[in-house]
Motif scaffolding. Structure first.
Motif, PDB file in Angstrom:
ATOM      1  N   GLN A  85       1.058  -1.198   0.124  1.00 42.26           N
ATOM      2  CA  GLN A  85       0.196   0.135   0.283  1.00 42.26           C
ATOM      3  C   GLN A  85       0.948   0.759  -0.321  1.00 42.26           C
ATOM      4  OE1 GLN A  85      -2.311   0.281  -0.488  1.00 42.26           O
ATOM      5  NE2 GLN A  85      -4.147  -1.678  -0.171  1.00 42.26           N
ATOM      6  N   PRO A  86       0.439   2.277  -0.749  1.00 40.16           N
ATOM      7  CA  PRO A  86       1.596   3.054  -0.773  1.00 40.16           C
ATOM      8  C   PRO A  86       1.475   3.862   0.499  1.00 40.16           C
ATOM      9  CG  PRO A  86      -0.579   3.758  -1.566  1.00 40.16           C
ATOM     10  CD  PRO A  86      -0.656   2.177  -1.341  1.00 40.16           C
ATOM     11  N   VAL A  87       2.700   4.634   1.049  1.00 39.23           N
ATOM     12  CA  VAL A  87       3.246   5.132   2.291  1.00 39.23           C
ATOM     13  C   VAL A  87       2.308   6.367   2.410  1.00 39.23           C
ATOM     14  CG1 VAL A  87       4.771   4.377   3.186  1.00 39.23           C
ATOM     15  CG2 VAL A  87       5.175   6.484   1.332  1.00 39.23           C
ATOM     16  N   ASP A  88       2.048   6.946   1.327  1.00 41.30           N
ATOM     17  CA  ASP A  88       1.331   8.443   1.102  1.00 41.30           C
ATOM     18  C   ASP A  88       0.206   8.744  -0.373  1.00 41.30           C
ATOM     19  OD1 ASP A  88       2.846   9.371  -0.579  1.00 41.30           O
ATOM     20  OD2 ASP A  88       3.223  11.399   0.024  1.00 41.30           O
ATOM     21  N   SER A  89      -0.885   9.573  -0.501  1.00 41.01           N
ATOM     22  CA  SER A  89      -0.817   9.715  -1.129  1.00 41.01           C
ATOM     23  C   SER A  89      -1.362  11.138  -1.802  1.00 41.01           C
ATOM     24  CB  SER A  89      -2.533   8.865  -1.439  1.00 41.01           C
ATOM     25  OG  SER A  89      -3.384   9.164  -0.140  1.00 41.01           O
ATOM     26  N   VAL A  90      -2.040  10.986  -3.040  1.00 43.63           N
ATOM     27  CA  VAL A  90      -2.961  12.769  -3.845  1.00 43.63           C
ATOM     28  C   VAL A  90      -3.864  11.808  -3.952  1.00 43.63           C
ATOM     29  CG1 VAL A  90      -0.556  14.221  -3.790  1.00 43.63           C
ATOM     30  CG2 VAL A  90      -0.749  12.494  -5.547  1.00 43.63           C
ATOM     31  N   GLY A  91      -4.756  11.735  -3.136  1.00 38.00           N
ATOM     32  CA  GLY A  91      -5.752  11.428  -3.824  1.00 38.00           C
ATOM     33  C   GLY A  91      -6.620  10.235  -4.450  1.00 38.00           C
ATOM     34  N   THR A 143     -10.035   0.538  -6.254  1.00 38.62           N
ATOM     35  CA  THR A 143      -9.985   2.159  -5.781  1.00 38.62           C
ATOM     36  C   THR A 143      -9.085   2.159  -5.335  1.00 38.62           C
ATOM     37  OG1 THR A 143     -12.550   2.085  -5.421  1.00 38.62           O
ATOM     38  CG2 THR A 143     -11.566   3.225  -4.452  1.00 38.62           C
ATOM     39  N   PHE A 144      -8.333   2.782  -5.349  1.00 40.88           N
ATOM     40  CA  PHE A 144      -6.743   2.812  -4.789  1.00 40.88           C
ATOM     41  C   PHE A 144      -6.564   4.214  -4.648  1.00 40.88           C
ATOM     42  CE2 PHE A 144      -4.917   4.292  -8.537  1.00 40.88           C
ATOM     43  CZ  PHE A 144      -5.950   3.975 -10.254  1.00 40.88           C
ATOM     44  N   ALA A 145      -5.125   4.461  -4.090  1.00 41.22           N
ATOM     45  CA  ALA A 145      -4.909   5.879  -3.317  1.00 41.22           C
ATOM     46  C   ALA A 145      -3.402   6.085  -4.770  1.00 41.22           C
ATOM     47  CB  ALA A 145      -4.056   5.555  -2.262  1.00 41.22           C
ATOM     48  N   CYS A 146      -3.534   7.311  -4.894  1.00 38.69           N
ATOM     49  CA  CYS A 146      -2.708   7.915  -5.542  1.00 38.69           C
ATOM     50  C   CYS A 146      -1.633   7.834  -5.526  1.00 38.69           C
ATOM     51  CB  CYS A 146      -3.195   8.870  -6.460  1.00 38.69           C
ATOM     52  SG  CYS A 146      -4.230   8.659  -7.620  1.00 38.69           S
ATOM     53  N   SER A 147      -0.143   7.608  -5.696  1.00 35.28           N
ATOM     54  CA  SER A 147       0.786   7.698  -5.198  1.00 35.28           C
ATOM     55  C   SER A 147       1.467   9.086  -4.366  1.00 35.28           C
ATOM     56  CB  SER A 147       2.003   6.982  -5.486  1.00 35.28           C
ATOM     57  OG  SER A 147       1.296   5.407  -5.757  1.00 35.28           O
ATOM     58  N   GLY A 148       2.001   9.710  -3.406  1.00 33.80           N
ATOM     59  CA  GLY A 148       2.211  10.795  -3.157  1.00 33.80           C
ATOM     60  C   GLY A 148       3.300  10.996  -3.500  1.00 33.80           C
ATOM     61  N   GLU A 149       4.238  11.996  -2.643  1.00 40.15           N
ATOM     62  CA  GLU A 149       5.553  12.437  -3.017  1.00 40.15           C
ATOM     63  C   GLU A 149       6.266  11.222  -2.458  1.00 40.15           C
ATOM     64  OE1 GLU A 149       6.873  16.323  -2.246  1.00 40.15           O
ATOM     65  OE2 GLU A 149       8.498  16.174  -3.295  1.00 40.15           O
ATOM     66  N   LYS A 150       5.993  10.576  -1.227  1.00 40.22           N
ATOM     67  CA  LYS A 150       6.886   9.877  -0.447  1.00 40.22           C
ATOM     68  C   LYS A 150       6.855   8.724  -1.208  1.00 40.22           C
ATOM     69  CE  LYS A 150       6.544  11.815   4.075  1.00 40.22           C
ATOM     70  NZ  LYS A 150       5.427  11.966   5.165  1.00 40.22           N
ATOM     71  N   GLU A 151       5.523   8.482  -1.805  1.00 42.38           N
ATOM     72  CA  GLU A 151       5.567   6.898  -2.190  1.00 42.38           C
ATOM     73  C   GLU A 151       6.727   6.733  -3.432  1.00 42.38           C
ATOM     74  OE1 GLU A 151       4.809   4.079  -0.759  1.00 42.38           O
ATOM     75  OE2 GLU A 151       4.645   2.963  -2.631  1.00 42.38           O
ATOM     76  N   VAL A 152       6.179   8.094  -3.778  1.00 41.30           N
ATOM     77  CA  VAL A 152       7.471   7.428  -5.069  1.00 41.30           C
ATOM     78  C   VAL A 152       9.090   7.720  -5.278  1.00 41.30           C
ATOM     79  CG1 VAL A 152       7.996   9.104  -7.125  1.00 41.30           C
ATOM     80  CG2 VAL A 152       5.588   9.178  -6.815  1.00 41.30           C
ATOM     81  N   ASN A 153       8.758   8.412  -4.228  1.00 39.26           N
ATOM     82  CA  ASN A 153      11.063   8.173  -3.322  1.00 39.26           C
ATOM     83  C   ASN A 153      10.806   7.161  -3.021  1.00 39.26           C
ATOM     84  OD1 ASN A 153      13.113   9.771  -2.964  1.00 39.26           O
ATOM     85  ND2 ASN A 153      12.579   9.668  -0.663  1.00 39.26           N
ATOM     86  N   GLU A 154      10.117   6.265  -2.132  1.00 36.13           N
ATOM     87  CA  GLU A 154       9.998   4.970  -1.919  1.00 36.13           C
ATOM     88  C   GLU A 154      10.537   4.538  -2.546  1.00 36.13           C
ATOM     89  OE1 GLU A 154      10.278   3.566   1.063  1.00 36.13           O
ATOM     90  OE2 GLU A 154      10.178   5.909   2.328  1.00 36.13           O
ATOM     91  N   VAL A 212       3.692   2.479  -9.539  1.00 33.04           N
ATOM     92  CA  VAL A 212       3.548   3.202  -8.667  1.00 33.04           C
ATOM     93  C   VAL A 212       2.162   4.036  -9.671  1.00 33.04           C
ATOM     94  CG1 VAL A 212       5.436   4.500  -7.489  1.00 33.04           C
ATOM     95  CG2 VAL A 212       4.449   5.675  -9.698  1.00 33.04           C
ATOM     96  N   GLN A 213       0.808   3.396  -8.408  1.00 30.61           N
ATOM     97  CA  GLN A 213      -0.201   4.436  -8.913  1.00 30.61           C
ATOM     98  C   GLN A 213      -0.478   5.592  -9.363  1.00 30.61           C
ATOM     99  OE1 GLN A 213      -1.579   1.697 -11.149  1.00 30.61           O
ATOM    100  NE2 GLN A 213      -0.907  -0.337 -10.068  1.00 30.61           N
ATOM    101  N   GLY A 214      -1.338   6.109 -10.326  1.00 29.06           N
ATOM    102  CA  GLY A 214      -2.347   7.246  -9.776  1.00 29.06           C
ATOM    103  C   GLY A 214      -1.769   8.321 -11.699  1.00 29.06           C
ATOM    104  N   ALA A 215      -2.604   9.834 -11.651  1.00 26.51           N
ATOM    105  CA  ALA A 215      -2.850  10.440 -12.374  1.00 26.51           C
ATOM    106  C   ALA A 215      -1.631  11.167 -12.545  1.00 26.51           C
ATOM    107  CB  ALA A 215      -4.097  10.188 -12.482  1.00 26.51           C
ATOM    108  N   GLU A 238       4.207  13.722 -11.968  1.00 27.70           N
ATOM    109  CA  GLU A 238       5.199  14.805 -11.648  1.00 27.70           C
ATOM    110  C   GLU A 238       6.236  14.803 -11.228  1.00 27.70           C
ATOM    111  OE1 GLU A 238       2.777  18.713 -11.909  1.00 27.70           O
ATOM    112  OE2 GLU A 238       1.524  17.798 -14.080  1.00 27.70           O
ATOM    113  N   PHE A 239       5.389  13.832  -9.880  1.00 26.00           N
ATOM    114  CA  PHE A 239       6.508  13.765  -9.242  1.00 26.00           C
ATOM    115  C   PHE A 239       7.553  12.575  -9.362  1.00 26.00           C
ATOM    116  CE2 PHE A 239       3.086  13.487  -5.939  1.00 26.00           C
ATOM    117  CZ  PHE A 239       3.466  15.067  -5.178  1.00 26.00           C
ATOM    118  N   LEU A 240       7.221  11.842 -10.052  1.00 26.52           N
ATOM    119  CA  LEU A 240       8.297  11.342 -10.705  1.00 26.52           C
ATOM    120  C   LEU A 240       9.274  11.669 -11.893  1.00 26.52           C
ATOM    121  CD1 LEU A 240       6.402   7.973 -11.847  1.00 26.52           C
ATOM    122  CD2 LEU A 240       8.099   8.041 -10.065  1.00 26.52           C
ATOM    123  N   CYS A 241       8.695  12.667 -12.692  1.00 27.15           N
ATOM    124  CA  CYS A 241       9.378  13.600 -13.766  1.00 27.15           C
ATOM    125  C   CYS A 241      10.160  14.354 -13.215  1.00 27.15           C
ATOM    126  CB  CYS A 241       8.124  14.156 -14.920  1.00 27.15           C
ATOM    127  SG  CYS A 241       7.622  12.983 -15.189  1.00 27.15           S
TER     128      CYS A 241
END
Ligand SMILES: NC(=O)C1=CN([C@@H]2O[C@H](COP(=O)(O)OP(=O)(O)OC[C@H]3O[C@@H](n4cnc5c(N)ncnc54)[C@H](O)[C@@H]3O)[C@@H](O)[C@H]2O)C=CC1
Ligand SMILES: C[N+](C)(C)CCCC(=O)O
Length: 518
Positions: free
Chosen positions: A45-51, A66-77, A233-236, A241-244
């Motif tokens: 499960q992602p450690v944080d989320s953006v929606g 239904t899933f949480a979009c990975s936040g900056e922390k999860e992307v970094n993980e 990582v999952q999300g929109a 953008e965190f990845l890029c």
């Protein structure tokens, strides 16, 4: 040999050649219950989320995940996990990497019916097509496994016994951002060359199709990849953008729309990161009157209706030489009328639903706009409700052919990304080449003619990265694929993809003394 390469398409056209396997899943039952992020060799499960996002089964309109979009922390993980694996993977020989890729290819092949079924459930394309996609996917991994062992540098002799050599080195942590039309295949087109070159990858699928890429991640782990080599990582947009923008990402490979491609290039420019962009198209297909007629008609169908027309390289501007226009149009319409629309998991279905309601509405609006601009709808272009009650909320439409089109019409200029073919008459080779090239896109193009000199001359004149002669939309992994103009740059598939996932180091070796000028 030829038959082998053409196998996916032959299977596609001659369904009975393919053995039907028993399947445990049918339309309307799948529900995802597992985490869809993947890092350090397992689902998490992602450690944080953006929606939050929801993924649908397009044939029924049911929410299947239904899933949480990975936040900056999860992307970094995920990126840190990739970095850890990269340290191990970069030290491996090409042959060692090759073995992992070959094993992954073998597992995909073994599980192809299950993977194709999941792809169909989440994307909506017919099971027939999904099987072809899975076949192309394992072939991609096999192909890059084959190249991994022979990647090498160059040795160059210099004066006085000195010499230099080059090493082909990986880039590091590569990011893949995928579209929803070929979820599993796009992930293989990116991960195959990336991993073969010694990179690790963090992949973000489209939020519409989050399911099958995680299965690919599991397969890489099962095949012996170090934990973290391929992460999901999952999300929109925000997750993308965190990845890029992440400082430790070495390269971004993107498949999707032009506006998003442009944003990705902008973000990558800040970090001087190389990008590969596979963007949209409005590709021309030119049918000369001396073509093999049946092949030309079949080519036009293959160029327009795979995956409900949601294909970036589709030949949606079909230019037909005037003397065969009527006969060609009648035959195309006759064949389109026979396309079986319905439950994509049924063996005889050839067209499933579009990806989601907004996409369906967008495509239907294009048809409406085309009518207002004066085209003649020769067939289709309507919402379609299959007889099966469980499909009543699916995103189906009837495949559409537009006649009496002109080059300045919106339906001829803009990418529709749906099952809509525009037919345009032409008279001369010179005229059609100019009209075919009169677009900001340049992904693909096709020409049908029995005159080999003309076919090659036209292919040479077409401003497109992928030109087909006397066929359309076949995609052998051995051949580079990518665009001209606003369709992007960089290439996927073929030997050349290695260039986009590696960098060259030059080592200069002195065998004599240092002669200082000071
Ligand atoms: N050329 C192709 O193969 C494709 C073209 N399209 C076209 O694009 C239209 C819109 O479809 P979308 O799925 O919305 O395409 P999109 O280009 O917005 O999305 C593609 C991928 O990029 C991600 N993304 C979106 N915004 C981003 C951002 N700012 N930074 C990083 N990643 C980002 C998405 O989450 C997805 O994974 C379609 O109707 C079609 O016309 C869509 C998919 C594939
Ligand atoms: C496999 N093929 C050639 C039909 C399409 C591949 C390009 C895409 O991702 O749309």
């Amino acid at each position: 040999m030829k038959l082998l390469r053409a196998a996916p398409i032959i299977r596609f056209l001659i369904p009975k050649l393919h053995q039907t396997m028993s399947r445990s899943l049918s339309t309307g039952v799948f529900q995802n219950s597992q985490p869809l992020n993947y890092r350090a060799g397992g689902r998490v499960q992602p450690v944080d989320s953006v929606g939050q996002e929801q993924a649908y089964e397009p044939s029924t309109g049911r929410v299947i995940a239904t899933f949480a979009c990975s936040g900056e922390k999860e992307v970094n993980e995920a990126i840190q996990s990739a970095k850890t694996a990269f340290k191990i993977w970069r030290q491996k020989s090409g042959m060692e990497r090759s073995r992992v890729l070959l094993e992954a290819a073998r597992i995909i092949r073994e599980r192809s019916e299950e993977l194709a079924t999941m792809e169909t459930i989440n994307n909506g394309k017919s099971i027939f097509e999904a099987r072809v996609d899975i076949e192309i996917s394992w072939q991609t991994l096999e192909y890059y496994a084959g190249l991994a062992g022979s990647m090498a540098g160059q040795h160059v002799q210099l004066p006085g016994g000195s010499f230099g050599y080059t090493r082909r080195e990986p880039l590091g942590v590569c990011v893949g951002i995928g579209a929803w039309n070929y979820p599993f295949q796009i992930a293989c087109w990116k991960s195959g060359p990336a991993l073969a070159c010694g990179n690790a990858m963090v992949y973000k699928p489209s939020p519409f199709t989050p399911i099958t890429v995680v299965l690919l991640a599991e397969i890489f782990t099962e095949a012996g990849a170090p934990p973290g080599l391929f992460n999901v990582v999952q999300g929109a947009a925000a997750t993308g953008e965190f990845l890029c923008k992440h400082a430790e990402v070495a390269k971004i490979s993107f498949t999707g729309s032009v506006p998003t491609g442009s944003k990705i290039m902008e973000m990558a420019s800040k970090g001087i990161k190389p990008v590969t962009l596979e963007l949209g198209g409005k590709s021309p297909l030119i049918i000369f009157s001396d073509s093999n007629f049946d092949n030309a008609v079949n080519g036009a169908l293959m160029a327009n209706f795979l995956t409900q027309g949601q294909v970036c390289c589709n030949g949606t501007r079909v230019f037909v030489q005037r003397d065969i226009l009527q006969k060609f149009t009648e035959e195309v319409v006759k064949k389109v009328a026979k396309i079986k629309i319905g439950d994509p998991l049924l063996e005889d279905t050839r067209m499933g639903p579009l990806i989601n309601r907004p996409q369906l509405e967008k495509v239907l609006a294009f048809v409406k706009g085309a009518k207002e601009q004066g085209v003649k709808v020769l067939i289709g272009g309507e919402p379609y409700v299959p007889a099966d009650p469980k499909l009543k909320s699916g995103y189906f439409m009837s495949p559409c052919v537009l006649g009496e089109c002109r080059d300045d019409m919106t339906c001829v200029k803009e990418e529709i990304f749906g099952p809509v073919m525009s037919i345009l008459p032409f008279d001369t080779e010179e005229e059609v080449l100019e009209r075919a090239n009169n677009t900001t896109y340049g992904l693909a193009a096709g020409v049908f003619s029995r005159d080999i000199q003309r076919a090659h001359r036209v292919a040479a004149g077409l401003q497109a990265g992928m030109c087909f002669i006397n066929n359309y939309n076949v995609s052998p992994v051995e051949l580079p694929f990518g665009g001209y103009k606003k369709s992007g740059f960089g290439r996927e598939n073929g030997q050349v993809a290695i260039e986009y996932y590696s960098q060259l180091k030059t080592v200069c070796v002195e065998m004599g003394n240092v002669e200082s000028v000071f």
